[in-house]
Design a protein around this motif. Structure first.
Motif, PDB file in Angstrom:
ATOM      1  N   THR A 240      36.018  10.301 -25.448  1.00 19.15           N
ATOM      2  CA  THR A 240      35.897  10.876 -26.833  1.00 19.15           C
ATOM      3  C   THR A 240      34.373  11.199 -27.383  1.00 19.15           C
ATOM      4  OG1 THR A 240      38.033   9.936 -27.229  1.00 19.15           O
ATOM      5  CG2 THR A 240      36.554  10.350 -29.047  1.00 19.15           C
ATOM      6  N   ILE A 241      34.149  12.265 -28.062  1.00 21.73           N
ATOM      7  CA  ILE A 241      32.885  12.320 -28.470  1.00 21.73           C
ATOM      8  C   ILE A 241      33.168  12.758 -29.997  1.00 21.73           C
ATOM      9  CG2 ILE A 241      30.989  14.096 -28.715  1.00 21.73           C
ATOM     10  CD1 ILE A 241      31.551  14.982 -25.954  1.00 21.73           C
ATOM     11  N   VAL A 242      32.422  11.711 -30.678  1.00 21.56           N
ATOM     12  CA  VAL A 242      32.620  11.683 -32.216  1.00 21.56           C
ATOM     13  C   VAL A 242      31.395  12.075 -32.906  1.00 21.56           C
ATOM     14  CG1 VAL A 242      33.206  10.311 -34.294  1.00 21.56           C
ATOM     15  CG2 VAL A 242      34.288   9.620 -31.893  1.00 21.56           C
ATOM     16  N   PHE A 243      31.621  12.940 -33.876  1.00 20.10           N
ATOM     17  CA  PHE A 243      30.300  13.457 -34.858  1.00 20.10           C
ATOM     18  C   PHE A 243      30.005  12.291 -35.872  1.00 20.10           C
ATOM     19  CE2 PHE A 243      29.141  14.914 -38.908  1.00 20.10           C
ATOM     20  CZ  PHE A 243      28.111  15.596 -38.650  1.00 20.10           C
ATOM     21  N   GLN A 244      28.702  11.924 -35.870  1.00 21.83           N
ATOM     22  CA  GLN A 244      28.099  11.185 -36.842  1.00 21.83           C
ATOM     23  C   GLN A 244      27.443  11.751 -38.012  1.00 21.83           C
ATOM     24  OE1 GLN A 244      25.787   8.765 -33.690  1.00 21.83           O
ATOM     25  NE2 GLN A 244      27.318   7.245 -33.911  1.00 21.83           N
ATOM     26  N   HIS A 245      26.348  12.482 -37.513  1.00 20.54           N
ATOM     27  CA  HIS A 245      25.848  13.132 -38.674  1.00 20.54           C
ATOM     28  C   HIS A 245      24.747  14.462 -38.343  1.00 20.54           C
ATOM     29  CE1 HIS A 245      22.441  10.241 -38.021  1.00 20.54           C
ATOM     30  NE2 HIS A 245      21.662  11.479 -38.448  1.00 20.54           N
ATOM     31  N   ARG A 246      24.464  15.203 -39.107  1.00 16.94           N
ATOM     32  CA  ARG A 246      23.851  16.429 -39.180  1.00 16.94           C
ATOM     33  C   ARG A 246      22.192  16.176 -39.514  1.00 16.94           C
ATOM     34  NH1 ARG A 246      21.936  20.601 -42.240  1.00 16.94           N
ATOM     35  NH2 ARG A 246      21.417  22.587 -41.096  1.00 16.94           N
ATOM     36  N   LEU A 247      21.377  16.672 -38.571  1.00 17.45           N
ATOM     37  CA  LEU A 247      19.895  16.393 -38.800  1.00 17.45           C
ATOM     38  C   LEU A 247      19.665  17.643 -39.402  1.00 17.45           C
ATOM     39  CD1 LEU A 247      20.247  14.285 -36.689  1.00 17.45           C
ATOM     40  CD2 LEU A 247      18.287  14.512 -35.956  1.00 17.45           C
ATOM     41  N   ASP A 248      18.912  17.866 -40.624  1.00 19.70           N
ATOM     42  CA  ASP A 248      18.363  19.196 -41.107  1.00 19.70           C
ATOM     43  C   ASP A 248      17.122  19.652 -40.535  1.00 19.70           C
ATOM     44  OD1 ASP A 248      16.842  17.649 -42.449  1.00 19.70           O
ATOM     45  OD2 ASP A 248      17.627  17.753 -44.514  1.00 19.70           O
ATOM     46  N   ALA A 249      16.666  20.782 -41.121  1.00 25.72           N
ATOM     47  CA  ALA A 249      15.455  21.282 -40.188  1.00 25.72           C
ATOM     48  C   ALA A 249      14.175  20.492 -40.637  1.00 25.72           C
ATOM     49  CB  ALA A 249      15.099  22.893 -40.848  1.00 25.72           C
ATOM     50  N   GLU A 250      14.133  19.819 -42.056  1.00 27.92           N
ATOM     51  CA  GLU A 250      13.109  18.966 -42.101  1.00 27.92           C
ATOM     52  C   GLU A 250      13.108  17.663 -41.397  1.00 27.92           C
ATOM     53  OE1 GLU A 250      11.333  16.421 -46.114  1.00 27.92           O
ATOM     54  OE2 GLU A 250      13.048  17.935 -46.458  1.00 27.92           O
ATOM     55  N   GLU A 251      14.185  17.240 -41.141  1.00 23.04           N
ATOM     56  CA  GLU A 251      14.365  16.104 -40.235  1.00 23.04           C
ATOM     57  C   GLU A 251      14.046  16.242 -38.748  1.00 23.04           C
ATOM     58  OE1 GLU A 251      17.091  11.489 -39.597  1.00 23.04           O
ATOM     59  OE2 GLU A 251      17.667  13.790 -40.645  1.00 23.04           O
ATOM     60  N   VAL A 252      14.572  17.449 -38.436  1.00 25.31           N
ATOM     61  CA  VAL A 252      14.123  17.786 -36.978  1.00 25.31           C
ATOM     62  C   VAL A 252      12.541  18.038 -36.865  1.00 25.31           C
ATOM     63  CG1 VAL A 252      14.498  19.602 -35.211  1.00 25.31           C
ATOM     64  CG2 VAL A 252      16.723  18.749 -36.332  1.00 25.31           C
ATOM     65  N   THR A 253      12.066  18.609 -37.775  1.00 25.16           N
ATOM     66  CA  THR A 253      10.539  18.846 -37.746  1.00 25.16           C
ATOM     67  C   THR A 253       9.779  17.701 -37.623  1.00 25.16           C
ATOM     68  OG1 THR A 253      10.735  21.235 -38.874  1.00 25.16           O
ATOM     69  CG2 THR A 253       8.442  19.961 -38.988  1.00 25.16           C
ATOM     70  N   ARG A 254      10.163  16.905 -38.488  1.00 25.00           N
ATOM     71  CA  ARG A 254       9.635  15.351 -38.480  1.00 25.00           C
ATOM     72  C   ARG A 254       9.509  14.664 -37.131  1.00 25.00           C
ATOM     73  NH1 ARG A 254      11.094  10.208 -38.931  1.00 25.00           N
ATOM     74  NH2 ARG A 254      13.232  10.796 -39.162  1.00 25.00           N
ATOM     75  N   LEU A 255      10.840  14.607 -36.628  1.00 19.10           N
ATOM     76  CA  LEU A 255      10.883  13.853 -35.144  1.00 19.10           C
ATOM     77  C   LEU A 255      10.345  14.630 -34.228  1.00 19.10           C
ATOM     78  CD1 LEU A 255      14.632  12.805 -35.639  1.00 19.10           C
ATOM     79  CD2 LEU A 255      12.712  11.480 -35.619  1.00 19.10           C
ATOM     80  N   LEU A 256      10.027  16.153 -34.175  1.00 19.32           N
ATOM     81  CA  LEU A 256       9.297  16.729 -33.237  1.00 19.32           C
ATOM     82  C   LEU A 256       7.908  16.515 -33.442  1.00 19.32           C
ATOM     83  CD1 LEU A 256      11.278  20.244 -33.168  1.00 19.32           C
ATOM     84  CD2 LEU A 256      11.282  18.304 -31.344  1.00 19.32           C
ATOM     85  N   HIS A 257       7.401  16.366 -34.558  1.00 17.44           N
ATOM     86  CA  HIS A 257       6.050  16.101 -34.810  1.00 17.44           C
ATOM     87  C   HIS A 257       5.656  14.556 -34.298  1.00 17.44           C
ATOM     88  CE1 HIS A 257       5.218  19.278 -38.082  1.00 17.44           C
ATOM     89  NE2 HIS A 257       4.814  19.787 -37.129  1.00 17.44           N
TER      90      HIS A 257
ATOM     91  N   GLY B  64      31.459   5.310 -24.207  1.00 22.53           N
ATOM     92  CA  GLY B  64      30.973   4.697 -23.127  1.00 22.53           C
ATOM     93  C   GLY B  64      29.542   5.148 -22.551  1.00 22.53           C
ATOM     94  N   LYS B  65      29.153   6.017 -23.390  1.00 20.43           N
ATOM     95  CA  LYS B  65      27.596   6.440 -22.876  1.00 20.43           C
ATOM     96  C   LYS B  65      26.794   6.294 -24.096  1.00 20.43           C
ATOM     97  CE  LYS B  65      29.458  10.123 -19.972  1.00 20.43           C
ATOM     98  NZ  LYS B  65      29.227  11.738 -19.540  1.00 20.43           N
ATOM     99  N   GLY B  66      27.014   6.285 -25.415  1.00 23.57           N
ATOM    100  CA  GLY B  66      26.080   6.231 -26.285  1.00 23.57           C
ATOM    101  C   GLY B  66      25.913   7.146 -27.257  1.00 23.57           C
ATOM    102  N   ASP B  67      24.803   7.190 -28.095  1.00 25.36           N
ATOM    103  CA  ASP B  67      24.426   7.968 -29.329  1.00 25.36           C
ATOM    104  C   ASP B  67      23.570   9.045 -28.754  1.00 25.36           C
ATOM    105  OD1 ASP B  67      26.278   6.540 -30.739  1.00 25.36           O
ATOM    106  OD2 ASP B  67      24.509   5.399 -31.826  1.00 25.36           O
TER     107      ASP B  67
END
Length: 297
Positions: free
Chosen positions: A4-21, A113-116
């Protein structure tokens, strides 16, 4: 039966940009011993890649309407990884998404069984490499590593800009007296004898299986995140054509082909070849993992 794969949440463009930086190298440091960040001053754009129309063509990346050939550092595709992409895509369908049509966003999900994990559009870096009669000009390329250091087993920092590393300890006692920073085969790869000076290469740095799944299995164009920066460090492996592609069932299956001739060619010496791998989002962005773990000091 698929897990089973379960949706947790969406990362918006601002958060993705922050994490990439916040992404760091796994083993490249500044003079103080702090991990360097490949995307610290980078800009990000949403672009898309179209499947090639013929066996002799490359996939093309489109940004601002201009198509450019797309290169890969990883010319081997593994069926078990493609199967994972298929399962993730089936999950994305349940939330109204597709793996090839993600916006500038990330989807966090839990795989039983695998993680997030996170799924983003594949990431493509725009590199400008200096060529000298078609070969990477290693003297000029080494200048890009000014201020960048590698650590040995004793904790000593060695400058990558010096070309030659002295007394590099591979463990507490054994050392390499002298070694070239670059792969000893680096001067054999030629992109065309007539080419000199700076040339642009668009290189996939994360998501080769997502690209392959979209283009080869679904025959669909796919959105990608394009990275541009005047201070981008060279990528960890040389850019290779997408085709011909080596297809195996798994990494383990490579043992069946001891004379497999085509695989990635690392930029750096074998002792330090994986220091340029990324720790995505400073360890917070779970989009990729090394297939083979190795010691990085």
């Amino acid at each position: 039966m698929p897990s089973t794969i379960v949706f947790q949440h969406r990362l918006d463009a601002e958060e993705v940009t922050r994490l990439l930086h916040e992404t760091t190298f796994r083993g490249m440091y500044d003079t103080n011993g702090s991990l360097l960040r490949p995307y610290e001053n980078a800009r990000f754009y949403l672009a898309h890649v179209k499947p090639p129309p013929a066996p002799t063509n490359f996939p093309q990346i489109y940004h601002n309407g201009q198509p450019q050939p797309l290169f890969t550092p990883q010319p081997t595709i593994y069926r078990n990884q493609t199967a994972i992409m298929e399962e993730v895509d089936e999950f994305l369908k349940t939330i109204g998404k597709r793996i090839y049509a993600l916006d500038f966003e990330g989807i966090q999900y839990h795989w039983e069984g695998k993680g997030d994990f996170h799924v983003l559009p594949p990431i493509v870096e725009k590199h400008v490499y200096p060529l000298k009669q078609g070969v990477f000009d290693l003297e000029k390329l080494s200048e890009r590593f000014k201020g960048a250091f590698v650590r040995d087993a004793r904790g000593n920092l060695h400058s990558l800009a010096d070309r030659t590393i002295k007394d590099y300890y591979v463990d507490t006692y054994s050392k390499v007296a002298y070694m070239d920073v670059f792969n000893h085969n680096a001067e054999l790869l030629n992109y065309g004898l007539q080419f000199n000076g700076p040339h642009i290469f668009y290189v996939v740095c994360d998501g080769s299986h997502r690209l392959d799944y979209a283009m080869e299995i679904l025959n669909q164009p796919i959105n990608v995140i394009l990275v541009e920066s005047e201070n981008l460090f060279p990528y960890y492996a040389f850019p290779m054509p997408f085709r011909p592609t080596t297809r195996l069932t798994s990494k383990e299956a490579e043992k069946l082909y001891p004379k497999l001739e085509r695989d990635k060619v690392h930029l750096l010496n074998d002792f330090i070849k994986k220091i340029l791998h990324y720790d995505w989002g400073g360890g917070q962005l779970h989009v990729s993992s090394l297939r083979q773990q190795s010691t990085i000091y």
